[in-house]
Design an enzyme around this catalytic site. Structure first.
Site, PDB file in Angstrom:
ATOM      1  N   HIS A 244     -39.207 -33.780 -21.909  1.00  0.00           N
ATOM      2  CA  HIS A 244     -38.817 -34.473 -20.689  1.00  0.00           C
ATOM      3  C   HIS A 244     -37.855 -33.591 -19.902  1.00  0.00           C
ATOM      4  CE1 HIS A 244     -37.078 -37.546 -18.000  1.00  0.00           C
ATOM      5  NE2 HIS A 244     -38.190 -38.211 -18.221  1.00  0.00           N
ATOM      6  N   GLU A 303     -44.284 -41.453 -22.054  1.00  0.00           N
ATOM      7  CA  GLU A 303     -45.721 -41.405 -21.810  1.00  0.00           C
ATOM      8  C   GLU A 303     -46.529 -41.647 -23.077  1.00  0.00           C
ATOM      9  OE1 GLU A 303     -45.817 -37.537 -20.222  1.00  0.00           O
ATOM     10  OE2 GLU A 303     -45.144 -38.142 -18.222  1.00  0.00           O
TER      11      GLU A 303
END
Length: 363
Positions: A244, A303
């Site tokens: 991320h 995700e």
């Protein structure tokens, strides 16, 4: 040449804070682990408090949102061939443009209702299901599942509610920043949401959950996991669902969604073989990343479990961006209102590095 705004402060906000070093997401002064226990409508009432000229309670928001679902439903035309041929997120964006621009809470509630209703109706149409009119007596998450023709029993609606709350706001990401830029011009909330949705559909922002399932499908078995992951990394490719831009540790939203996913274990819609494979891939991927990239912290992100949760609820991977928008739209609107109330026209400067006429030099 790399151009970004990573270290620039573009806004002051009371809405959310992303602590990437400690893996914390703070929304309205509360930790995510506490916020996810609430109903989506209750978080809306907290999110919009003091941002409009009137503050509604949880129950009042629930009534307003239900009425708005029914109102925007009339804007959907199931026999529109043009819409049926478009990707769902593009069709949703087109339908939202029917909503009159405004800066009041009624417009905001209508826009939140619209993304959920339009997404669900388009899913129902695509799957040749009977189109259901919104139900005024149930909450937003339940009605999205119901209109889409999916299982909307309590365990499923609770899981979707958790998802909508988990992704409701997340600092100044690309789509949220876009909503603030447009709002700063006083164009109106509809314009802000359309612009934000356009930013979200970009594969570098909202398009990654689907490829998580593609990765799992390609690996197909536990025996293939290690060689597939190692080969992919050697090629210089990303592992979908890991790493991320902000978080240096595990994304707290991943844990919230994993817990919601585990609550579905006894549901008939859950493919337990796929989930067991996914859990194995996650453990293996984290080990491979730690070994091959020891100086770069890469952990499970939102995700990974977004893909697994929405897939288990019955949504196709092509639906994921629109379902994400059904939750994030509330954050877009809150930021837009905050910008209108406390900010100025956003107009950053650029640095010219091109040629100058007549051989002049920059001074």
């Amino acid at each position: 040449m790399t151009i970004d705004l990573d270290d620039a402060i573009a806004a002051e906000t009371k809405l959310s804070h992303v602590d990437g070093d400690n893996g914390e997401l703070i929304i309205l002064g509360e930790n995510l682990k506490d916020i996810v226990k609430l109903e989506f409508e209750e978080v809306l009432s907290k999110l919009f408090k003091n941002l409009f000229h009137i503050n509604y309670t949880h129950d009042e928001i629930k009534v307003l949102l239900a009425k708005a679902r029914k109102e925007v439903f009339s804007l959907y035309e199931p026999n529109d061939v043009f819409l049926s041929e478009m990707p769902i997120v593009d069709a949703v964006r087109t339908l939202i443009s029917k909503i009159k621009d405004g800066n009041d809470i009624e417009t905001a509630i209508k826009l939140i209702a619209a993304i959920g209703v339009f997404t669900a109706a388009l899913i129902s149409k695509r799957n040749h299901r009977k189109l259901l009119v919104p139900d005024l007596n149930i909450n937003h998450a339940t009605d999205i599942l119901r209109i889409a023709g999916l299982d909307y029993s309590e365990i499923h609606s609770t899981a979707l509610n958790t998802y909508l709350v988990t992704i409701i706001d997340h600092g100044l990401n690309a789509s949220t920043f876009t909503s603030r830029v447009v709002a700063s011009t006083h164009a109106g909330l509809t314009s802000s949401v359309i612009a934000a949705l356009s930013a979200l559909k970009g594969p570098l922002h909202g398009g990654a959950p689907g490829p998580v399932l593609d990765m799992i499908d390609q690996i197909s078995s536990q025996e293939n996991a290690l060689p597939w992951l190692e080969t992919t990394l050697k090629k210089g490719e990303r592992l979908m669902g890991f790493g991320h831009r902000i978080y240096k540790v595990r994304d707290p939203r991943a844990d919230a969604l994993k817990e919601a996913l585990l609550s579905l274990n006894d549901s008939f819609v859950v493919d337990k073989n796929k989930l067991n494979l996914a859990y194995f891939i996650e453990i293996t991927a984290l080990d491979v990343l730690k070994r091959t990239k020891p100086n770069r912290p890469l952990h499970t992100n939102v995700e990974f479990y977004t893909a697994l949760l929405l897939d288990s609820l019955g949504f196709n991977r092509a639906d994921f961006t629109a379902i994400f928008a059904a939750g994030r739209v509330a954050g877009w609107l809150a930021h837009a209102r905050e910008q209108i109330m406390y900010g100025r026209l956003i107009r950053p400067q650029s640095k010219y590095i091109g040629n100058l006429p007549n051989n002049n030099t920059m001074t």
